[in-house]
Design a protein around this motif. Structure first.
Motif, PDB file in Angstrom:
ATOM      1  N   LEU A   6      -2.651 -17.513   0.286  1.00 20.18           N
ATOM      2  CA  LEU A   6      -2.174 -16.317   0.987  1.00 20.18           C
ATOM      3  C   LEU A   6      -2.923 -16.122   2.305  1.00 20.18           C
ATOM      4  CD1 LEU A   6      -0.494 -13.749   1.278  1.00 20.18           C
ATOM      5  CD2 LEU A   6      -2.211 -12.571  -0.150  1.00 20.18           C
ATOM      6  N   THR A   7      -4.232 -16.286   2.285  1.00 20.24           N
ATOM      7  CA  THR A   7      -5.038 -16.117   3.500  1.00 20.24           C
ATOM      8  C   THR A   7      -4.628 -17.120   4.561  1.00 20.24           C
ATOM      9  OG1 THR A   7      -6.892 -15.306   2.168  1.00 20.24           O
ATOM     10  CG2 THR A   7      -7.384 -16.030   4.413  1.00 20.24           C
ATOM     11  N   PRO A  24       4.062  -2.060   9.547  1.00 24.08           N
ATOM     12  CA  PRO A  24       3.949  -3.503   9.777  1.00 24.08           C
ATOM     13  C   PRO A  24       3.362  -4.273   8.593  1.00 24.08           C
ATOM     14  CG  PRO A  24       2.319  -2.312  11.078  1.00 24.08           C
ATOM     15  CD  PRO A  24       3.232  -1.290  10.481  1.00 24.08           C
ATOM     16  N   TYR A  25       2.452  -3.650   7.844  1.00 22.73           N
ATOM     17  CA  TYR A  25       1.837  -4.370   6.726  1.00 22.73           C
ATOM     18  C   TYR A  25       2.826  -4.563   5.581  1.00 22.73           C
ATOM     19  CZ  TYR A  25      -2.323  -3.555   9.439  1.00 22.73           C
ATOM     20  OH  TYR A  25      -3.245  -3.531  10.451  1.00 22.73           O
ATOM     21  N   VAL A  26       3.723  -3.619   5.384  1.00 25.63           N
ATOM     22  CA  VAL A  26       4.776  -3.769   4.372  1.00 25.63           C
ATOM     23  C   VAL A  26       5.672  -4.941   4.760  1.00 25.63           C
ATOM     24  CG1 VAL A  26       6.828  -2.700   3.356  1.00 25.63           C
ATOM     25  CG2 VAL A  26       4.739  -1.350   3.661  1.00 25.63           C
ATOM     26  N   GLU A  27       6.093  -4.972   6.021  1.00 26.90           N
ATOM     27  CA  GLU A  27       6.956  -6.058   6.491  1.00 26.90           C
ATOM     28  C   GLU A  27       6.242  -7.409   6.402  1.00 26.90           C
ATOM     29  OE1 GLU A  27       9.212  -7.322  10.558  1.00 26.90           O
ATOM     30  OE2 GLU A  27       9.382  -5.211   9.949  1.00 26.90           O
ATOM     31  N   MET A  28       4.947  -7.441   6.771  1.00 28.00           N
ATOM     32  CA  MET A  28       4.184  -8.688   6.682  1.00 28.00           C
ATOM     33  C   MET A  28       4.098  -9.168   5.230  1.00 28.00           C
ATOM     34  SD  MET A  28       1.160  -7.685   9.369  1.00 28.00           S
ATOM     35  CE  MET A  28       0.071  -9.052   8.973  1.00 28.00           C
ATOM     36  N   ALA A  29       3.828  -8.234   4.316  1.00 29.26           N
ATOM     37  CA  ALA A  29       3.726  -8.591   2.897  1.00 29.26           C
ATOM     38  C   ALA A  29       5.045  -9.151   2.386  1.00 29.26           C
ATOM     39  CB  ALA A  29       3.300  -7.370   2.082  1.00 29.26           C
ATOM     40  N   GLN A  30       6.147  -8.521   2.745  1.00 30.12           N
ATOM     41  CA  GLN A  30       7.462  -9.019   2.328  1.00 30.12           C
ATOM     42  C   GLN A  30       7.680 -10.427   2.863  1.00 30.12           C
ATOM     43  OE1 GLN A  30      10.068  -5.947   3.794  1.00 30.12           O
ATOM     44  NE2 GLN A  30       9.810  -4.681   1.973  1.00 30.12           N
ATOM     45  N   GLY A  33       5.638 -12.844   0.887  1.00 30.70           N
ATOM     46  CA  GLY A  33       5.925 -12.901  -0.550  1.00 30.70           C
ATOM     47  C   GLY A  33       4.826 -12.327  -1.421  1.00 30.70           C
ATOM     48  N   CYS A  34       4.179 -11.268  -0.940  1.00 28.37           N
ATOM     49  CA  CYS A  34       3.132 -10.620  -1.728  1.00 28.37           C
ATOM     50  C   CYS A  34       3.304  -9.112  -1.603  1.00 28.37           C
ATOM     51  CB  CYS A  34       1.749 -11.051  -1.249  1.00 28.37           C
ATOM     52  SG  CYS A  34       1.324 -10.512   0.426  1.00 28.37           S
ATOM     53  N   SER A  35       2.455  -8.360  -2.281  1.00 31.13           N
ATOM     54  CA  SER A  35       2.504  -6.900  -2.171  1.00 31.13           C
ATOM     55  C   SER A  35       1.661  -6.455  -0.973  1.00 31.13           C
ATOM     56  CB  SER A  35       1.962  -6.253  -3.447  1.00 31.13           C
ATOM     57  OG  SER A  35       0.559  -6.477  -3.540  1.00 31.13           O
ATOM     58  N   GLU A  36       1.918  -5.245  -0.523  1.00 30.35           N
ATOM     59  CA  GLU A  36       1.099  -4.695   0.562  1.00 30.35           C
ATOM     60  C   GLU A  36      -0.360  -4.601   0.115  1.00 30.35           C
ATOM     61  OE1 GLU A  36       0.909  -0.891   3.628  1.00 30.35           O
ATOM     62  OE2 GLU A  36       2.008  -0.679   1.757  1.00 30.35           O
ATOM     63  N   ARG A  37      -0.575  -4.259  -1.126  1.00 35.60           N
ATOM     64  CA  ARG A  37      -1.938  -4.152  -1.671  1.00 35.60           C
ATOM     65  C   ARG A  37      -2.655  -5.500  -1.601  1.00 35.60           C
ATOM     66  NH1 ARG A  37      -3.086  -1.851  -7.688  1.00 35.60           N
ATOM     67  NH2 ARG A  37      -5.248  -1.247  -7.340  1.00 35.60           N
ATOM     68  N   CYS A  42      -6.550  -9.027   1.150  1.00 34.09           N
ATOM     69  CA  CYS A  42      -6.801 -10.270   1.887  1.00 34.09           C
ATOM     70  C   CYS A  42      -7.456  -9.962   3.237  1.00 34.09           C
ATOM     71  CB  CYS A  42      -5.484 -11.019   2.068  1.00 34.09           C
ATOM     72  SG  CYS A  42      -5.630 -12.579   2.933  1.00 34.09           S
ATOM     73  N   LEU A  43      -6.924  -8.997   3.957  1.00 34.91           N
ATOM     74  CA  LEU A  43      -7.495  -8.613   5.251  1.00 34.91           C
ATOM     75  C   LEU A  43      -8.917  -8.082   5.090  1.00 34.91           C
ATOM     76  CD1 LEU A  43      -4.373  -6.917   6.872  1.00 34.91           C
ATOM     77  CD2 LEU A  43      -5.439  -9.086   7.564  1.00 34.91           C
TER      78      LEU A  43
END
Length: 152
Positions: A6-7, A24-30, A33-37, A42-43
């Motif tokens: 993922l990283t 933006p973090y929701v869109e990035m997670a989608q 293929g991971c959750s926003e959490r 990861c960040l």
């Protein structure tokens, strides 16, 4: 730091082109293929490891005001104190130490050239050090990034 999948995908995909939207973090997670959490964790790991210092836009300063690269020759025993003083200015997006006579470098961005000159004058008065002011004469866009080759 060893990178998990993922990283590596996050770094590969989002060194450039963060989504311009309300979440933006929701869109990035989608997209990843991971959750926003999971993305935020990861960040946070990257930040705690010292591998991530900032997430944000890079502006074309010519369109937004004025910018200059500046440097100070700081006695070694005052380096941390002077760097902390410089970092208090919101106009400073980063500063860093270098092995050179001019050992503390920073970038100032503001609404106009006069504003930057006022900050440099204030820093000189506060620190007793004379800033080396190096305004950009010609812009070169290098779009630096390091592809890890893991994102399709």
């Amino acid at each position: 730091m060893e990178l998990d999948e993922l990283t590596a995908r996050l770094i590969d995909r989002y060194q450039h082109g963060m989504p311009l939207c309300a979440e933006p973090y929701v869109e990035m997670a989608q997209d990843l293929g991971c959750s926003e959490r999971e993305l935020m964790a990861c960040l946070q790991r990257l930040e705690l490891a010292g591998a991530l210092s900032r997430i944000g836009p890079v502006f074309d300063h010519c369109r937004a005001g004025a910018s200059t690269l500046a440097a100070l020759a700081v006695p070694a025993e005052r380096l941390e104190q002077v760097a902390a003083r410089i970092s208090r200015y919101p106009e400073v997006n980063h500063n860093y130490a270098r092995e050179h006579h001019y050992n503390l470098w920073f970038v100032l961005t503001g609404p106009n050239r006069r504003h930057l000159e006022q900050i440099l004058d204030e820093l000189e008065k506060d620190t007793g050090l004379i800033p080396l002011d190096l305004p950009m004469l010609t812009a070169y866009r290098i779009d630096l990034g390091f592809a890890l080759g893991v994102h399709p």
